[in-house]
Design a protein around this motif. Sequence first.
Motif, PDB file in Angstrom:
ATOM      1  N   ARG A  54       0.886  -0.996  -0.023  1.00  0.00           N
ATOM      2  CA  ARG A  54      -0.193  -0.206  -0.168  1.00  0.00           C
ATOM      3  C   ARG A  54       1.223   1.054   0.213  1.00  0.00           C
ATOM      4  O   ARG A  54       0.179   2.177  -0.908  1.00  0.00           O
ATOM      5  CB  ARG A  54      -1.023   0.056   0.900  1.00  0.00           C
ATOM      6  N   GLN A  55       1.859   1.331   0.898  1.00  0.00           N
ATOM      7  CA  GLN A  55       3.218   2.409   0.710  1.00  0.00           C
ATOM      8  C   GLN A  55       3.412   2.690  -0.863  1.00  0.00           C
ATOM      9  O   GLN A  55       3.917   3.776  -1.477  1.00  0.00           O
ATOM     10  CB  GLN A  55       4.072   1.975   1.125  1.00  0.00           C
ATOM     11  N   LEU A  56       3.571   1.149  -1.152  1.00  0.00           N
ATOM     12  CA  LEU A  56       4.463   1.477  -2.617  1.00  0.00           C
ATOM     13  C   LEU A  56       3.238   2.152  -3.514  1.00  0.00           C
ATOM     14  O   LEU A  56       3.859   3.275  -4.186  1.00  0.00           O
ATOM     15  CB  LEU A  56       5.167   0.290  -2.806  1.00  0.00           C
ATOM     16  N   LEU A  57       2.293   1.943  -3.277  1.00  0.00           N
ATOM     17  CA  LEU A  57       1.617   2.121  -4.455  1.00  0.00           C
ATOM     18  C   LEU A  57       1.517   3.800  -4.644  1.00  0.00           C
ATOM     19  O   LEU A  57       0.989   4.889  -4.760  1.00  0.00           O
ATOM     20  CB  LEU A  57       0.557   1.774  -4.716  1.00  0.00           C
ATOM     21  N   VAL A  58       1.246   4.202  -3.275  1.00  0.00           N
ATOM     22  CA  VAL A  58       1.273   5.587  -2.460  1.00  0.00           C
ATOM     23  C   VAL A  58       1.695   6.499  -3.388  1.00  0.00           C
ATOM     24  O   VAL A  58       1.396   7.197  -3.807  1.00  0.00           O
ATOM     25  CB  VAL A  58       0.363   5.647  -1.321  1.00  0.00           C
ATOM     26  N   ILE A  59       3.158   5.855  -2.988  1.00  0.00           N
ATOM     27  CA  ILE A  59       4.632   6.942  -2.988  1.00  0.00           C
ATOM     28  C   ILE A  59       4.295   6.940  -5.154  1.00  0.00           C
ATOM     29  O   ILE A  59       4.502   7.961  -5.395  1.00  0.00           O
ATOM     30  CB  ILE A  59       5.664   6.264  -2.623  1.00  0.00           C
ATOM     31  N   TYR A  60       3.370   5.808  -5.681  1.00  0.00           N
ATOM     32  CA  TYR A  60       3.747   5.540  -7.187  1.00  0.00           C
ATOM     33  C   TYR A  60       2.697   7.171  -7.494  1.00  0.00           C
ATOM     34  O   TYR A  60       2.877   7.646  -8.648  1.00  0.00           O
ATOM     35  CB  TYR A  60       3.711   4.523  -7.775  1.00  0.00           C
ATOM     36  N   PHE A  61       1.950   6.771  -6.911  1.00  0.00           N
ATOM     37  CA  PHE A  61       0.191   7.699  -6.851  1.00  0.00           C
ATOM     38  C   PHE A  61       0.682   9.134  -6.364  1.00  0.00           C
ATOM     39  O   PHE A  61       0.015   9.869  -7.551  1.00  0.00           O
ATOM     40  CB  PHE A  61      -0.749   7.225  -6.459  1.00  0.00           C
ATOM     41  N   ALA A  62       1.119   9.452  -5.509  1.00  0.00           N
ATOM     42  CA  ALA A  62       1.626  10.497  -5.204  1.00  0.00           C
ATOM     43  C   ALA A  62       2.202  10.919  -6.515  1.00  0.00           C
ATOM     44  O   ALA A  62       2.110  11.635  -6.565  1.00  0.00           O
ATOM     45  CB  ALA A  62       2.256  10.573  -3.526  1.00  0.00           C
ATOM     46  N   GLY A  63       3.876  10.681  -7.024  1.00  0.00           N
ATOM     47  CA  GLY A  63       4.509  11.125  -8.421  1.00  0.00           C
ATOM     48  C   GLY A  63       4.085  11.527  -9.042  1.00  0.00           C
ATOM     49  O   GLY A  63       4.382  12.305  -9.679  1.00  0.00           O
ATOM     50  N   GLY A  64       2.911  10.862  -9.364  1.00  0.00           N
ATOM     51  CA  GLY A  64       2.652  10.526 -11.062  1.00  0.00           C
ATOM     52  C   GLY A  64       2.047  12.153 -10.721  1.00  0.00           C
ATOM     53  O   GLY A  64       1.501  12.404 -11.574  1.00  0.00           O
ATOM     54  N   THR A  65       0.885  11.908  -9.390  1.00  0.00           N
ATOM     55  CA  THR A  65      -0.271  12.981  -9.358  1.00  0.00           C
ATOM     56  C   THR A  65       0.491  14.491  -9.401  1.00  0.00           C
ATOM     57  O   THR A  65      -0.481  15.346  -9.807  1.00  0.00           O
ATOM     58  CB  THR A  65      -1.333  13.003  -7.997  1.00  0.00           C
ATOM     59  N   VAL A  66       1.805  14.252  -8.500  1.00  0.00           N
ATOM     60  CA  VAL A  66       2.071  15.548  -8.947  1.00  0.00           C
ATOM     61  C   VAL A  66       2.806  16.076  -9.636  1.00  0.00           C
ATOM     62  O   VAL A  66       3.323  17.639  -9.821  1.00  0.00           O
ATOM     63  CB  VAL A  66       3.184  15.375  -7.137  1.00  0.00           C
ATOM     64  N   ALA A  67       3.831  15.745 -10.532  1.00  0.00           N
ATOM     65  CA  ALA A  67       3.995  15.206 -11.639  1.00  0.00           C
ATOM     66  C   ALA A  67       3.672  15.708 -12.986  1.00  0.00           C
ATOM     67  O   ALA A  67       3.697  16.630 -13.376  1.00  0.00           O
ATOM     68  CB  ALA A  67       4.862  13.904 -12.460  1.00  0.00           C
ATOM     69  N   TRP A  68       2.078  15.677 -12.727  1.00  0.00           N
ATOM     70  CA  TRP A  68       1.338  16.260 -14.125  1.00  0.00           C
ATOM     71  C   TRP A  68       0.812  17.311 -14.216  1.00  0.00           C
ATOM     72  O   TRP A  68       0.993  17.861 -15.078  1.00  0.00           O
ATOM     73  CB  TRP A  68       0.405  15.437 -13.888  1.00  0.00           C
ATOM     74  N   PRO A  69       0.754  18.119 -12.901  1.00  0.00           N
ATOM     75  CA  PRO A  69      -0.015  19.372 -13.440  1.00  0.00           C
ATOM     76  C   PRO A  69       1.475  20.327 -13.305  1.00  0.00           C
ATOM     77  O   PRO A  69       1.452  21.644 -13.833  1.00  0.00           O
ATOM     78  CB  PRO A  69      -1.074  20.004 -12.129  1.00  0.00           C
ATOM     79  N   ILE A  70       2.743  19.722 -13.160  1.00  0.00           N
ATOM     80  CA  ILE A  70       4.259  20.788 -13.139  1.00  0.00           C
ATOM     81  C   ILE A  70       4.147  20.336 -14.934  1.00  0.00           C
ATOM     82  O   ILE A  70       4.768  21.875 -15.257  1.00  0.00           O
ATOM     83  CB  ILE A  70       5.099  20.335 -12.183  1.00  0.00           C
ATOM     84  N   LEU A  71       4.490  19.280 -14.648  1.00  0.00           N
ATOM     85  CA  LEU A  71       5.585  19.007 -16.022  1.00  0.00           C
ATOM     86  C   LEU A  71       3.883  19.616 -17.491  1.00  0.00           C
ATOM     87  O   LEU A  71       4.694  19.150 -18.983  1.00  0.00           O
ATOM     88  CB  LEU A  71       5.461  17.443 -16.465  1.00  0.00           C
ATOM     89  N   LEU A  72       3.205  18.964 -17.460  1.00  0.00           N
ATOM     90  CA  LEU A  72       1.946  19.129 -18.867  1.00  0.00           C
ATOM     91  C   LEU A  72       2.122  21.063 -19.213  1.00  0.00           C
ATOM     92  O   LEU A  72       2.830  21.260 -20.326  1.00  0.00           O
ATOM     93  CB  LEU A  72       1.262  19.127 -18.184  1.00  0.00           C
ATOM     94  N   PRO A  73       2.717  22.289 -18.308  1.00  0.00           N
ATOM     95  CA  PRO A  73       2.438  23.090 -18.907  1.00  0.00           C
ATOM     96  C   PRO A  73       3.744  23.244 -19.931  1.00  0.00           C
ATOM     97  O   PRO A  73       4.418  24.399 -20.513  1.00  0.00           O
ATOM     98  CB  PRO A  73       2.771  23.656 -17.375  1.00  0.00           C
ATOM     99  N   MET A  74       4.938  22.826 -18.571  1.00  0.00           N
ATOM    100  CA  MET A  74       6.499  22.216 -19.052  1.00  0.00           C
ATOM    101  C   MET A  74       6.340  22.124 -20.946  1.00  0.00           C
ATOM    102  O   MET A  74       7.063  23.275 -21.485  1.00  0.00           O
ATOM    103  CB  MET A  74       7.174  22.046 -18.470  1.00  0.00           C
TER     104      MET A  74
END
Length: 174
Positions: A54-74
Amino acid sequence: MTGWNDTGPDHPLPPVFPSLALCLGGALCWGVAMAMCAYISLLTHDRLPSFHLRQLLVIYFAGGTVAWPILLPMARFLSRRRGIEARFAAHFALLSVGTVAITALAFALDYRLFYAQWHEPFGTVVWAFQFAFTTAGAVYQFLVIGLGLYLPVGLPVLAGASLWLARSMSPSMR
């Protein structure tokens, strides 16, 4: 005038910042997709019964969720004056490298949280060295062990998302 970049009087430049729906909805979808990549990889390698699943899946989910709105405008900023091939390449490169980097950072913060109990008090010179080397070690460990959890599903998901994003910026698709 149209040309290699589909811009001109008939084709204005696409906006750098995506709509709120694309930004927030895409972030959630990308986070779920990255967690599913890790889950499917663990499942196919018969490593699913993990104590920290569960902790591992949360880390991957958080990484993807935080990355998208930062990287998409770039990616949109770097490729908005270019053709669809450059748009695809920009989205592919930034989403892949950025998602891995932000997920590695989330992993490093979780790693650091565990080892903080043995570190010196905040603000000391020794604490700074411990923080730096613990973070560097965690990022290295993530790159060696955790990067493989994006495969085999992550590559086609990344290619599909990059193609969709590149096409959605084209004047004929808006």
